[in-house]
Design a protein around this motif. Structure first.
Motif, PDB file in Angstrom:
ATOM      1  N   PRO A  58      35.678  33.010  44.294  1.00 32.84           N
ATOM      2  CA  PRO A  58      36.922  32.573  44.921  1.00 32.84           C
ATOM      3  C   PRO A  58      38.124  33.236  44.251  1.00 32.84           C
ATOM      4  CG  PRO A  58      36.137  30.873  43.435  1.00 32.84           C
ATOM      5  CD  PRO A  58      35.108  31.974  43.420  1.00 32.84           C
ATOM      6  N   ARG A  59      39.017  33.730  45.071  1.00 29.38           N
ATOM      7  CA  ARG A  59      40.209  34.409  44.559  1.00 29.38           C
ATOM      8  C   ARG A  59      41.266  33.372  44.159  1.00 29.38           C
ATOM      9  NH1 ARG A  59      38.084  37.603  48.467  1.00 29.38           N
ATOM     10  NH2 ARG A  59      37.601  39.696  47.773  1.00 29.38           N
ATOM     11  N   PRO A  60      42.073  33.712  43.168  1.00 27.83           N
ATOM     12  CA  PRO A  60      43.105  32.762  42.762  1.00 27.83           C
ATOM     13  C   PRO A  60      44.212  32.667  43.808  1.00 27.83           C
ATOM     14  CG  PRO A  60      43.339  34.818  41.540  1.00 27.83           C
ATOM     15  CD  PRO A  60      42.071  34.925  42.348  1.00 27.83           C
ATOM     16  N   THR A  61      44.827  31.511  43.862  1.00 32.24           N
ATOM     17  CA  THR A  61      46.020  31.331  44.673  1.00 32.24           C
ATOM     18  C   THR A  61      47.185  31.926  43.896  1.00 32.24           C
ATOM     19  OG1 THR A  61      45.119  29.295  45.605  1.00 32.24           O
ATOM     20  CG2 THR A  61      47.508  29.621  45.777  1.00 32.24           C
ATOM     21  N   THR A  62      48.011  32.726  44.560  1.00 35.54           N
ATOM     22  CA  THR A  62      49.097  33.412  43.867  1.00 35.54           C
ATOM     23  C   THR A  62      50.446  32.809  44.231  1.00 35.54           C
ATOM     24  OG1 THR A  62      47.797  35.447  43.914  1.00 35.54           O
ATOM     25  CG2 THR A  62      50.140  35.663  43.427  1.00 35.54           C
TER      26      THR A  62
END
Length: 124
Positions: free
Chosen positions: A73-77
């Protein structure tokens, strides 16, 4: 939450990291786009990346793009800026940034943004 804090102004990184640590989060500092990209590539995944928009050797867009290249899962930016044109903000949101926090930073606004991230991630 595990949070990468990216800003070339070390006092901002230190203050935000201290604040988040006291609130039970796991903040990790980075002083440049290059350090942020290296950290994203070589450490366990982050839930959130909070990055300055304007830095001497790159931008928050560069950090956002590095986040988008990580494995899911990609981080929320979240982006921080004191000066940015509408085009930068539009590009950042088009490329996946969740929100923009305006400088001078309010610690209360950071808490609100992290609550937004929690709601956003829970809806996924």
């Amino acid at each position: 939450m595990r949070i990468l804090i990216v800003d070339d102004e070390s006092y901002i990184v230190d203050e935000v990291c201290d604040f988040l640590r006291r609130r039970g989060h796991e903040p990790v500092p980075a002083g440049s786009v290059e350090e942020a990209a290296r950290t994203l590539d070589t450490t366990p995944p982050f839930d959130v990346v909070l990055t300055d928009m304007k830095m001497p050797q790159g931008s928050g867009l560069d950090v956002l793009r590095a986040c988008n290249r990580t494995r899911p899962p990609r981080p929320t930016t979240l982006l921080m800026t004191g000066q940015s044109d509408d085009g930068d903000v539009e590009r950042a949101t088009a490329e996946g940034a969740l929100s923009v926090l305006w400088k001078p930073l309010s610690l209360r606004r950071i808490v609100e943004a992290l609550a937004l991230v929690e709601r956003y991630r829970a809806a996924d």
